[in-house]
Design an enzyme around this catalytic site. Structure first.
Site, PDB file in Angstrom:
ATOM      1  N   ARG A  33      -3.419  -5.688  -6.559  1.00  0.00           N
ATOM      2  CA  ARG A  33      -2.110  -6.375  -6.531  1.00  0.00           C
ATOM      3  C   ARG A  33      -2.240  -6.953  -5.344  1.00  0.00           C
ATOM      4  O   ARG A  33      -2.898  -6.752  -4.345  1.00  0.00           O
ATOM      5  CB  ARG A  33      -0.944  -5.475  -6.392  1.00  0.00           C
ATOM      6  N   HIS A  88       7.087   4.395  -3.851  1.00  0.00           N
ATOM      7  CA  HIS A  88       6.280   5.442  -3.129  1.00  0.00           C
ATOM      8  C   HIS A  88       7.259   6.278  -2.440  1.00  0.00           C
ATOM      9  O   HIS A  88       6.758   6.942  -1.448  1.00  0.00           O
ATOM     10  CB  HIS A  88       5.488   5.062  -2.264  1.00  0.00           C
ATOM     11  N   GLU A 117       2.773  14.284  -3.399  1.00  0.00           N
ATOM     12  CA  GLU A 117       3.836  13.995  -4.288  1.00  0.00           C
ATOM     13  C   GLU A 117       4.351  15.179  -5.288  1.00  0.00           C
ATOM     14  O   GLU A 117       5.582  15.458  -5.376  1.00  0.00           O
ATOM     15  CB  GLU A 117       3.834  12.683  -4.807  1.00  0.00           C
ATOM     16  N   ARG A 159       8.202  12.683 -12.500  1.00  0.00           N
ATOM     17  CA  ARG A 159       8.170  11.851 -11.741  1.00  0.00           C
ATOM     18  C   ARG A 159       8.671  10.780 -12.751  1.00  0.00           C
ATOM     19  O   ARG A 159       8.358  10.518 -13.850  1.00  0.00           O
ATOM     20  CB  ARG A 159       6.820  11.463 -11.524  1.00  0.00           C
ATOM     21  N   ASN A 202       3.617  13.757 -14.734  1.00  0.00           N
ATOM     22  CA  ASN A 202       3.791  12.304 -14.465  1.00  0.00           C
ATOM     23  C   ASN A 202       3.121  11.353 -15.731  1.00  0.00           C
ATOM     24  O   ASN A 202       2.047  11.394 -15.724  1.00  0.00           O
ATOM     25  CB  ASN A 202       2.978  12.163 -13.180  1.00  0.00           C
TER      26      ASN A 202
END
Ligand code: AMP
Length: 395
Positions: free
Chosen positions: A238, A177, A379, A88, A10
């Site tokens: 965020r 996601h 993941e 990813r 990733n």
């Protein structure tokens, strides 16, 4: 002893996470490189079988990957044992509806998606290129954050702005996601003993980034993140949803587009409200000691989350379970309780004893409630599974 291995990569703009798995899903090594391209760049490697941890000085992505391979090579015969690499990739636009083996055409398409994820996709491509050079004969697989949400209907993904922005520039909701929402959907199917293609869920991935998804018959039909990961829930730093009119107002106050982007992405959310931290653990501790703005941050986080869970329900004809996952969803009984307190009208009530610290892969609702479950996400494991499914040969 020889075993067959899958490497998961990733690659972020200044970071690199990796995990090395055996093809029977044992995690053998993991770690990360951080602060890449700065003088503080470090590579941390943990070997699970020996519990050996090492930290090395590094420079950039190329150097970190070179070092990583040298270090892993001391324990594993990668040239012989590695059978595939799973990457990813953040944005697959409308081009990728599922994971794919990486070819030159795939690389060109990922490049075409760079305008949609200008920080992430170039870093993902860098990782792909470096590993393709190191292991030219090996199959590499791209697993996209966006692809699971490609089943969203037009009415869920189209913004109510002039349609030409969608037609000409791909401005629409994509969602992120996806690997996590897909993983917990498959786990929920096993836990509830219900075929995945008949399963209806609302899944809440609550980490430093956070999103919910509506899953109908095992497929994503709505989600809270949009064209970028900024839309939707309150997150660590965020803002999630705000009034778009705020842009005009902030510009009139002298902020530049860059200032606004930094404020909304890096200085808002839990951090912005509390003024002290983006970490839910810290906020829970501070709130318990009477820090009012930490309490307010938690309250807003849970209220927005409950609102979005309710919004996801309109895409479903029935619901088999509400699923909590991600660092906060898996580990915070308080957030689960405060959120569910807003959802009484939808038929969700928690069992306060079951909603404890150790409730992974368990149902936590009371007897009269619809199902609420906590499922740890993984993941990396999803990337291993996709890689194994796509690479030629049976393992
Ligand atoms: P993730 O991005 O999935 O690693 O999740 C990170 C978030 O999970 C951070 O906000 C952490 O504070 C939060 N988290 C991890 N453990 C706990 C816990 N025991 N209680 C509350 N939040 C937690």
């Amino acid at each position: 002893m020889n075993s067959k291995l899958i490497l998961v990569i990733n690659c972020g703009s200044s970071s690199l996470k990796f995990a090395l798995y055996s093809i029977d899903h044992q995690l053998l090594a993991e770690g990360l490189a951080e602060s890449l391209n700065s003088v503080n760049a470090k590579l941390h490697i943990k070997l699970l079988n020996t519990e050996i941890k090492s930290t090395l000085d590094t420079k950039d992505h190329q150097h970190a990957i070179d070092l990583l391979i040298i270090e892993l090579q001391k324990t594993f015969d990668l040239k012989l044992e590695l059978v595939g690499i799973g990457h990813r990739v953040v944005h697959g636009g409308e081009s990728f509806k599922q994971s794919v083996i990486i070819t030159q055409e795939v690389i060109s398409e990922i490049k075409n998606c760079i305008p949609l994820a200008p920080l992430h996709n170039p870093a993902n491509l860098l990782g792909i290129n470096i590993l393709a050079t190191l292991f030219p004969k090996l199959n590499q697989v791209a697993v996209f954050d966006t692809s699971f949400h490609q089943t969203m209907p037009e009415h869920a993904y189209t913004y109510a702005i002039p349609y030409k922005f969608y037609k000409d520039d791909g401005v629409r909701r994509y969602g992120f996601h996806g690997t996590s929402h897909r993983f917990v959907t498959l786990q929920a199917s096993k836990l509830l003993n219900k075929q995945v293609d008949t399963l209806n869920l609302v899944t809440a991935h609550l980490g430093n980034g956070a999103s919910v998804a509506a899953i109908a018959n095992g497929a994503s039909v709505d989600t809270s993140m949009g064209m970028t990961p900024l839309e939707g829930l309150v997150m660590g730093t965020r803002s999630g949803d705000i009034d778009p009119g705020l842009f005009d107002y902030l510009i009139s106050k002298g902020l530049s587009p860059e200032d606004i982007s930094r404020t909304l992405n890096k200085e808002s959310g839990l951090l912005g409200i509390s003024g002290i931290s983006n970490d839910m653990r810290t906020l829970c501790e501070q709130a318990a000691q009477g820090h009012k703005l930490s309490q307010l941050a938690i309250d807003i986080f849970c209220f927005r989350l409950a609102k979005y869970i309710a919004a996801m329900m309109v895409s479903l004809t029935h619901i088999d379970a509400l699923v909590f996952t991600g660092g906060i969803g898996e580990n915070s009984p308080l957030v689960r309780e405060k959120t569910t307190d807003h959802l009484l009208i939808l038929g969700f009530t928690l069992d306060k004893d079951l909603n404890s610290l150790n409730c992974s892969n368990k149902v936590i609702n009371d007897a009269d409630s619809k199902n609420i479950i906590v499922i740890p996400t993984d993941e990396e494991l999803m990337i291993v599974n996709d890689t194994l499914e796509l690479i030629p040969g049976t393992f």
